[in-house]
Write a protein that holds these residues in place. Sequence first.
Motif, PDB file in Angstrom:
ATOM      1  N   ASN A  49       0.826  -1.210   0.000  1.00 35.52           N
ATOM      2  CA  ASN A  49       0.000   0.000   0.000  1.00 35.52           C
ATOM      3  C   ASN A  49       0.859   1.257   0.000  1.00 35.52           C
ATOM      4  OD1 ASN A  49      -2.431  -1.379  -0.051  1.00 35.52           O
ATOM      5  ND2 ASN A  49      -2.588  -1.478   2.179  1.00 35.52           N
ATOM      6  N   VAL A  50       1.964   1.225   0.737  1.00 34.54           N
ATOM      7  CA  VAL A  50       2.862   2.387   0.760  1.00 34.54           C
ATOM      8  C   VAL A  50       3.440   2.637  -0.626  1.00 34.54           C
ATOM      9  CG1 VAL A  50       5.031   3.264   1.668  1.00 34.54           C
ATOM     10  CG2 VAL A  50       3.421   2.135   3.196  1.00 34.54           C
ATOM     11  N   PHE A 104       2.186   1.622  -3.482  1.00 37.91           N
ATOM     12  CA  PHE A 104       1.100   1.982  -4.392  1.00 37.91           C
ATOM     13  C   PHE A 104       0.706   3.442  -4.228  1.00 37.91           C
ATOM     14  CE2 PHE A 104      -3.446   2.363  -5.354  1.00 37.91           C
ATOM     15  CZ  PHE A 104      -3.452   1.918  -6.671  1.00 37.91           C
ATOM     16  N   GLN A 105       0.625   3.934  -2.992  1.00 36.69           N
ATOM     17  CA  GLN A 105       0.261   5.326  -2.753  1.00 36.69           C
ATOM     18  C   GLN A 105       1.324   6.270  -3.303  1.00 36.69           C
ATOM     19  OE1 GLN A 105      -2.688   6.445  -1.523  1.00 36.69           O
ATOM     20  NE2 GLN A 105      -1.905   8.459  -2.104  1.00 36.69           N
ATOM     21  N   GLN A 106       2.587   5.919  -3.104  1.00 32.47           N
ATOM     22  CA  GLN A 106       3.664   6.749  -3.638  1.00 32.47           C
ATOM     23  C   GLN A 106       3.628   6.774  -5.163  1.00 32.47           C
ATOM     24  OE1 GLN A 106       5.579   8.615  -1.871  1.00 32.47           O
ATOM     25  NE2 GLN A 106       6.889   9.368  -3.520  1.00 32.47           N
ATOM     26  N   GLN A 115       0.977   6.413  -7.004  1.00 36.98           N
ATOM     27  CA  GLN A 115      -0.169   7.226  -7.403  1.00 36.98           C
ATOM     28  C   GLN A 115       0.152   8.706  -7.339  1.00 36.98           C
ATOM     29  OE1 GLN A 115      -2.076   4.787  -9.009  1.00 36.98           O
ATOM     30  NE2 GLN A 115      -3.767   6.053  -8.277  1.00 36.98           N
ATOM     31  N   ASP A 116       0.872   9.135  -6.310  1.00 36.88           N
ATOM     32  CA  ASP A 116       1.249  10.550  -6.193  1.00 36.88           C
ATOM     33  C   ASP A 116       2.161  10.964  -7.345  1.00 36.88           C
ATOM     34  OD1 ASP A 116      -0.216  10.647  -3.875  1.00 36.88           O
ATOM     35  OD2 ASP A 116       1.511  10.381  -2.538  1.00 36.88           O
ATOM     36  N   GLN A 147       2.396   9.534 -10.268  1.00 37.19           N
ATOM     37  CA  GLN A 147       1.618   9.488 -11.503  1.00 37.19           C
ATOM     38  C   GLN A 147       0.755  10.734 -11.656  1.00 37.19           C
ATOM     39  OE1 GLN A 147      -0.484   5.830 -12.095  1.00 37.19           O
ATOM     40  NE2 GLN A 147      -1.864   6.678 -13.623  1.00 37.19           N
ATOM     41  N   SER A 148       0.209  11.226 -10.546  1.00 36.42           N
ATOM     42  CA  SER A 148      -0.592  12.446 -10.609  1.00 36.42           C
ATOM     43  C   SER A 148       0.268  13.639 -11.021  1.00 36.42           C
ATOM     44  CB  SER A 148      -1.250  12.695  -9.249  1.00 36.42           C
ATOM     45  OG  SER A 148      -1.985  13.897  -9.266  1.00 36.42           O
ATOM     46  N   ASN A 167     -10.278  15.158  -8.143  1.00 35.45           N
ATOM     47  CA  ASN A 167     -11.082  14.044  -7.637  1.00 35.45           C
ATOM     48  C   ASN A 167     -12.072  14.575  -6.600  1.00 35.45           C
ATOM     49  OD1 ASN A 167     -12.085  11.563  -7.038  1.00 35.45           O
ATOM     50  ND2 ASN A 167     -10.320  10.876  -5.862  1.00 35.45           N
TER      51      ASN A 167
END
Length: 525
Positions: free
Chosen positions: A338-339, A341-343, A345-346, A348-349, A364
Amino acid sequence: MNSTTTKDTSFYTETSAKSRYNKLVADRQPYIDRAERNAKLTIPLLFPKDTMTASTDIETPYQSVGARGVNNLSSKIMLALFPPNEPFFRLDMGQKAKGQLEQTGSADVDTKISQLMGIMENDIMSHIEASRYRITINEAVLQLVDAGNALLFLPPKEGGIKMYRLNNYVIVRDGIGDWIELVAKDNISYSALPPEAQACMSEGDIEPDKNCEVYTHVYLDGDTYYMYQELNDTVIADSDQQFPKDKVPWIPLRLRKMDNESYGRSFVDEYYGDLKTLNSLSKAIVELATLSAFALFLLNPGSTLRPDKLKNAQSGDFVRGKENDIVAFQVNKTADLNVAFQQAQDIQSRLSFAFLLNSAVQRNAERVTAEEVRYVANELEDSVGNIYSLLSLELQLPLVKCVMAQMTAQGELPDLPQGTEGIEPKIVTGMEALGRGHDLTKIEQFLQACAVIPDFQQRLKSGNVMMQIGTSIGLNADELVMNDEEYAAQQQQQQQMALEQAAASPVAQGLMNGGASGGQAPQQK
């Protein structure tokens, strides 16, 4: 060289074009390395290594944000610089042509020239579309986003367009960034060479299926570019040409201008850190997810349960054993996954905003206003506005001049009246279109904010507003909107017609009354 020069050019001609190319390769190598590095994280086929062949396996990145970003940004640049079904330039008379036209003092000549310029604009755009220039230019823009450099060549006599990647040419620029020399390398099979080039090959070197290296050397002397081609260190016969400085058919491009550097930097260079980190995180997530999905059961060594009995058991069967004899293997790395994946996602944004991906425009949230979306979109467009300004000078303007030179050499452009030469192209898209878009936004905001004022409509200069709106969207409003004199004349004509109708009304009413009484004239007393 068969052309007369104004200064000593031995610096350019004392060695062969191949030797000059090899000498300048060392300065180009760092940019090659960065281009290959960027392509690995975006689109590997954009800039493969020189050693790559058709049978070489290409390692694809673990994320697609880089490829989507490069394709999306290059598409937006193409739409801004070369909008479909709309000319990206207009022809205008330079000061010399205007002075010559004023001396004639003829309005017919002015009208004729304006009509001819309109015809020339349409002919040039039709030639660009029919010759499929847009396809090659799009490839060059992809190279600019990923590698930062590209070279276009538009043969003036043969027509068409060709694109060179950075690993096929070298270039030298002066202190202010204008290019003064380039050497391009072509790999052409012997059978495809013209007779003049084939004559440079010795009989022992002739192989029909072997590629030959042809070097084209172009250098600036005064206000003229001189060009010649070499094969096997021999100048190809009749390859010497010269061009005016503003009509040279070679267009070297760069995305980011760097002082004291002959080559440009790419857009991917600025975000390589995020792309590299995202690729590493994506790889780790994929590998960890694959490991987590791997099904494995652990059997207690002291258990009486036999694995083959359990494996072959049917639903509802009884098997001797204890409940805890078999345990499913688990990685237990959900928190770590999860850590990562969250990084990812940030990052990628952030990259989506940088590459103007549509998904990054809307935040969002449950309710997002259209004004907010438009504001963010304008902010994103402004962030790459400096790209348009450089490409307008180094791509659009030289491209129009080269196409005009091609069409003139092929007799496809109409002749202007004698003494009115000096027609100059003016770019109307790219950075200028971006500025006009801001002007339209300001006008709309002004009209919306002032609509609540009671006497706003009476005090508004409607004609000027319509003219500015037309200018902001790239439309010539002079042909659609009446000026003050024309509008006043129309108003006066309407008032005169209203007065005539008012004066005629009593007469008409009398005639109608007379007809109603039988048409008899009144009796005299």
